[in-house]
Structures are given as structure tokens and as C-alpha cells.
Scaffold this motif. Structure first.
Motif, PDB file in Angstrom:
ATOM      1  N   THR A   1      15.845   8.662 -40.075  1.00 50.10           N
ATOM      2  CA  THR A   1      16.557   7.525 -39.473  1.00 50.10           C
ATOM      3  C   THR A   1      16.856   7.894 -38.025  1.00 50.10           C
ATOM      4  O   THR A   1      17.441   8.952 -37.766  1.00 50.10           O
ATOM      5  CB  THR A   1      17.886   7.265 -40.229  1.00 50.10           C
ATOM      6  OG1 THR A   1      17.580   6.958 -41.590  1.00 50.10           O
ATOM      7  CG2 THR A   1      18.655   6.104 -39.630  1.00 50.10           C
ATOM      8  N   VAL A   2      16.431   7.050 -37.090  1.00 50.91           N
ATOM      9  CA  VAL A   2      16.671   7.321 -35.674  1.00 50.91           C
ATOM     10  C   VAL A   2      17.611   6.253 -35.133  1.00 50.91           C
ATOM     11  O   VAL A   2      17.333   5.055 -35.235  1.00 50.91           O
ATOM     12  CB  VAL A   2      15.348   7.347 -34.876  1.00 50.91           C
ATOM     13  CG1 VAL A   2      15.623   7.567 -33.396  1.00 50.91           C
ATOM     14  CG2 VAL A   2      14.421   8.433 -35.417  1.00 50.91           C
ATOM     15  N   ILE A   3      18.727   6.708 -34.599  1.00 52.53           N
ATOM     16  CA  ILE A   3      19.778   5.784 -34.172  1.00 52.53           C
ATOM     17  C   ILE A   3      19.963   5.915 -32.664  1.00 52.53           C
ATOM     18  O   ILE A   3      20.383   6.963 -32.171  1.00 52.53           O
ATOM     19  CB  ILE A   3      21.094   6.144 -34.904  1.00 52.53           C
ATOM     20  CG1 ILE A   3      20.872   6.048 -36.415  1.00 52.53           C
ATOM     21  CG2 ILE A   3      22.227   5.245 -34.450  1.00 52.53           C
ATOM     22  CD1 ILE A   3      22.091   6.367 -37.246  1.00 52.53           C
ATOM     23  N   ASP A   4      19.623   4.847 -31.930  1.00 48.98           N
ATOM     24  CA  ASP A   4      19.738   4.873 -30.470  1.00 48.98           C
ATOM     25  C   ASP A   4      21.029   4.143 -30.066  1.00 48.98           C
ATOM     26  O   ASP A   4      21.015   2.945 -29.817  1.00 48.98           O
ATOM     27  CB  ASP A   4      18.510   4.223 -29.835  1.00 48.98           C
ATOM     28  CG  ASP A   4      18.476   4.416 -28.321  1.00 48.98           C
ATOM     29  OD1 ASP A   4      19.393   5.053 -27.773  1.00 48.98           O
ATOM     30  OD2 ASP A   4      17.533   3.920 -27.682  1.00 48.98           O
ATOM     31  N   GLU A   5      22.114   4.851 -30.013  1.00 45.86           N
ATOM     32  CA  GLU A   5      23.410   4.316 -29.580  1.00 45.86           C
ATOM     33  C   GLU A   5      23.866   3.082 -30.363  1.00 45.86           C
ATOM     34  O   GLU A   5      24.700   2.319 -29.890  1.00 45.86           O
ATOM     35  CB  GLU A   5      23.376   3.985 -28.078  1.00 45.86           C
ATOM     36  CG  GLU A   5      23.235   5.247 -27.248  1.00 45.86           C
ATOM     37  CD  GLU A   5      23.126   4.972 -25.758  1.00 45.86           C
ATOM     38  OE1 GLU A   5      23.720   3.993 -25.311  1.00 45.86           O
ATOM     39  OE2 GLU A   5      22.457   5.754 -25.071  1.00 45.86           O
ATOM     40  N   THR A   6      23.321   2.910 -31.569  1.00 45.71           N
ATOM     41  CA  THR A   6      23.666   1.737 -32.383  1.00 45.71           C
ATOM     42  C   THR A   6      25.130   1.744 -32.778  1.00 45.71           C
ATOM     43  O   THR A   6      25.719   0.689 -33.000  1.00 45.71           O
ATOM     44  CB  THR A   6      22.807   1.733 -33.669  1.00 45.71           C
ATOM     45  OG1 THR A   6      21.468   1.974 -33.291  1.00 45.71           O
ATOM     46  CG2 THR A   6      22.906   0.425 -34.418  1.00 45.71           C
ATOM     47  N   LEU A   7      25.729   2.929 -32.878  1.00 46.87           N
ATOM     48  CA  LEU A   7      27.099   2.997 -33.392  1.00 46.87           C
ATOM     49  C   LEU A   7      28.128   2.626 -32.322  1.00 46.87           C
ATOM     50  O   LEU A   7      29.277   2.348 -32.648  1.00 46.87           O
ATOM     51  CB  LEU A   7      27.390   4.398 -33.948  1.00 46.87           C
ATOM     52  CG  LEU A   7      26.382   4.902 -34.992  1.00 46.87           C
ATOM     53  CD1 LEU A   7      26.752   6.290 -35.473  1.00 46.87           C
ATOM     54  CD2 LEU A   7      26.300   3.949 -36.176  1.00 46.87           C
ATOM     55  N   ASN A   8      27.676   2.610 -31.048  1.00 45.67           N
ATOM     56  CA  ASN A   8      28.615   2.225 -29.987  1.00 45.67           C
ATOM     57  C   ASN A   8      28.977   0.754 -30.205  1.00 45.67           C
ATOM     58  O   ASN A   8      28.106  -0.080 -30.351  1.00 45.67           O
ATOM     59  CB  ASN A   8      27.976   2.393 -28.600  1.00 45.67           C
ATOM     60  CG  ASN A   8      27.518   3.824 -28.353  1.00 45.67           C
ATOM     61  OD1 ASN A   8      27.817   4.704 -29.165  1.00 45.67           O
ATOM     62  ND2 ASN A   8      26.797   4.051 -27.284  1.00 45.67           N
ATOM     63  N   GLY A   9      30.251   0.468 -30.250  1.00 43.88           N
ATOM     64  CA  GLY A   9      30.644  -0.934 -30.397  1.00 43.88           C
ATOM     65  C   GLY A   9      31.155  -1.282 -31.779  1.00 43.88           C
ATOM     66  O   GLY A   9      31.606  -2.402 -31.993  1.00 43.88           O
ATOM     67  N   ILE A  10      31.069  -0.341 -32.734  1.00 35.52           N
ATOM     68  CA  ILE A  10      31.694  -0.633 -34.028  1.00 35.52           C
ATOM     69  C   ILE A  10      33.092  -0.002 -34.038  1.00 35.52           C
ATOM     70  O   ILE A  10      33.345   0.967 -33.316  1.00 35.52           O
ATOM     71  CB  ILE A  10      30.835  -0.185 -35.249  1.00 35.52           C
ATOM     72  CG1 ILE A  10      30.667   1.330 -35.331  1.00 35.52           C
ATOM     73  CG2 ILE A  10      29.482  -0.869 -35.240  1.00 35.52           C
ATOM     74  CD1 ILE A  10      29.968   1.794 -36.608  1.00 35.52           C
ATOM     75  N   ASP A  11      33.987  -0.592 -34.827  1.00 35.40           N
ATOM     76  CA  ASP A  11      35.380  -0.132 -34.756  1.00 35.40           C
ATOM     77  C   ASP A  11      35.555   1.229 -35.459  1.00 35.40           C
ATOM     78  O   ASP A  11      34.635   1.742 -36.096  1.00 35.40           O
ATOM     79  CB  ASP A  11      36.331  -1.193 -35.304  1.00 35.40           C
ATOM     80  CG  ASP A  11      36.068  -1.502 -36.762  1.00 35.40           C
ATOM     81  OD1 ASP A  11      35.695  -0.577 -37.516  1.00 35.40           O
ATOM     82  OD2 ASP A  11      36.220  -2.668 -37.166  1.00 35.40           O
TER      83      ASP A  11
END
Ligand SMILES: Nc1ncnc2c1ncn2[C@@H]1O[C@H](COP(=O)(O)OP(=O)(O)OP(=O)(O)O)[C@@H](O)[C@H]1O
Length: 238
Positions: free
Chosen positions: A153-163
Motif C-alpha cells: 500500500t503506497v500512501i502519498d500524503e493521503t492522511l493529511n486532512g483527516i482528524d
């Protein structure tokens, strides 16, 4: 065994200077590797090369030992992009089913509803994505990746913006992928998350790997990832 292995990856956009210049590192099976670097250091270019969204110019990339351009390699990896562009005219249920089908899977509705409830999206799974907030779109991307559970799983800054609450749960879920022997390449500027979660850190600057080492070792050597990055950026070694 490495779930992702990159050697000598070089990439230039047209006649521009090299965005990647001989990059090499691995994501060992059952690990979380943090990808870190200042703006323009080449992180997105690297990820787009891995997913064959940019045709690689030199070097090699393998996913679970297979050349990254092979359809079988593409079925082993999932990419969560940094933007939140999702098809507005679909519900999350339809979107998840569509992505699962790309991998030859059926999205399990019960697991999806359970994830929705845990990510504070109770009762929203069958609503159109056009009515979702930015954070809900990010969570939908993440939940989809958690449902298809690929080898990489490759995550490109996807978590920025979740609480914060969703972030806490996301960390637990990503650690769960690792516990199941799957791997994650996590690109984020969130140093505390990387210090808690990543087994290794790859630090890129100007298209080159500056550090590639276990997180604990880098933290022991520099005090924190924050200090490591600051001291590199302020040094004359760039
Ligand atoms: N489509 C493009 N055309 C020309 N140059 C590009 C293109 N996309 C990126 N670049 C250049 O390639 C280099 C690496 O950019 P890239 O987007 O990969 O960095 P990044 O580390 O992902 O940055 P950020 O943290 O800002 O997302 C930069 O110099 C950037 O200007």
C-alpha cells in the motif's frame, strides 16, 4: 524478500534537471517505510514511477519480485494519491466495489460498514461522494485500500486532512496490515506519525537518497526526525 525494490531510478521531466537521480531503496516484506523529503525532492515522481503512471527512464522497480510494469505486479499494489479526486457521481459503496473489481475482488459490505462506523462515517456509505467533505473523501480512499489489502500500500500524503481520531485509527489499521505481513510505503510530513509507525525512513532531497535507515537509529543519532531534516536542510551538504 522485498515487497518493493528500487535500484538506480533516474527520471527527468523533458529537459529539466533530474527529478530523481539514481534512487534506490527497498520496502522489506511486512514493514512500514516512511518516505520523507522537502517539497520538490521527488517523492511524487518516485511514486508515479512505481505505479507506471510515469514511464521509468532508467533503473529498475520490482513489486514482490515482479517487474513493476507487469499486470500481476500492478494487482499487488494499491496507491492512495495526495489529492481527494474521487468520482462524485458514485457512492462510496459503488466506488469501493469498482476498485475491488479492478483487483478481481468483491468488496465485503459488512467489513466496509464496520470501517465506516469506526471512521465516524456511520450511515454515509451509500451517499454520493459529491456530498462528502474533504476528510470523508480521504477516509474513503483509506478505507478502500484497507478493504482490498494489497501486498503493498503506497500512501502519498493521503492522511493529511483527516482528524485526530481518524488518524489514530488509521495508524492502528496500517500497523494491522504490517501484522498481516503486508507492507506500506507512507509518504507524509507528519514526523510524530513516522516515529511511531515507520520501521525505516527513506529521506530524499533533490532527487537523491540522503538517509535510508531504521527509524530508531535515525532518532537515536539525531534526536528526532524533525532535527534530522532541519540539520540537513541547514547544512552545506545539499
Ligand atoms: N509535470 C512536471 N513537469 C516538470 N517538472 C515537474 C513536473 N512534476 C514535478 N516536476 C519537478 O520535479 C521535481 C520533483 O517534484 P515532485 O512533485 O516529485 O516532488 P515532491 O517531493 O513530491 O514534492 P511535494 O512535497 O511538493 O509534493 C521538482 O523539481 C518539480 O518541480
Amino acid at each position: 524478500m522485498n515487497d518493493l525494490e528500487i535500484t538506480g531510478l533516474t527520471y527527468s521531466y523533458g529537459r529539466e534537471a533530474k527529478a530523481l537521480d539514481g534512487v534506490g531503496f527497498a520496502v522489506p516484506r511486512g514493514s512500514i517505510v516512511g518516505l520523507l523529503g522537502p517539497n520538490g525532492s521527488g517523492k511524487s515522481t518516485l511514486i508515479r514511477n512505481v505505479f507506471d503512471l510515469l514511464r521509468s527512464q532508467s533503473g529498475t522497480i520490482t513489486v514482490d519480485g515482479l517487474p513493476h510494469t507487469a499486470p500481476e505486479a500492478k494487482r499487488k499494489a494499491v496507491y492512495l494519491s495526495s489529492n481527494d479526486y474521487l468520482p462524485e457521481f458514485l457512492t462510496a459503496a459503488e466506488y469501493t466495489a469498482m476498485i475491488a473489481r479492478f483487483y478481481g475482488l468483491e468488496a465485503d459490505r459488512e467489513s466496509a460498514l464496520d470501517l465506516c462506523s469506526r471512521f465516524a462515517m456511520d450511515g454515509r456509505y451509500d451517499d454520493l461522494i459529491e456530498d462528502y467533505s474533504h476528510g470523508m473523501r480521504k477516509k474513503t480512499q483509506l478505507m478502500t485500500a484497507l478493504l482490498v489489502r494489497r501486498r503493498l500500500t503506497v500512501i502519498d500524503e493521503t492522511l493529511n486532512g483527516i482528524d485526530l481520531e481518524a488518524m489514530h485509527l488509521a495508524e492502528k489499521e496500517l500497523a494491522g496490515l504490517r501484522d498481516d505481513g503486508l507492507s506500506v510505503l507512507l509518504c507524509t510530513h507528519d514526523f510524530p506519525v513516522l516515529e511511531r509507525l515507520a520501521d525505516r525512513i527513506v529521506f530524499l532531497d533533490r532527487g537523491r537518497v540522503v538517509h535510508d535507515a531504521p527509524t530508531a537509529e535515525l532518532v537515536a543519532d539525531h534526536g528526532s526526525l524533525d532535527t534530522m531534516v532541519r540539520s540537513h536542510l541547514e547544512s552545506g551538504d545539499r
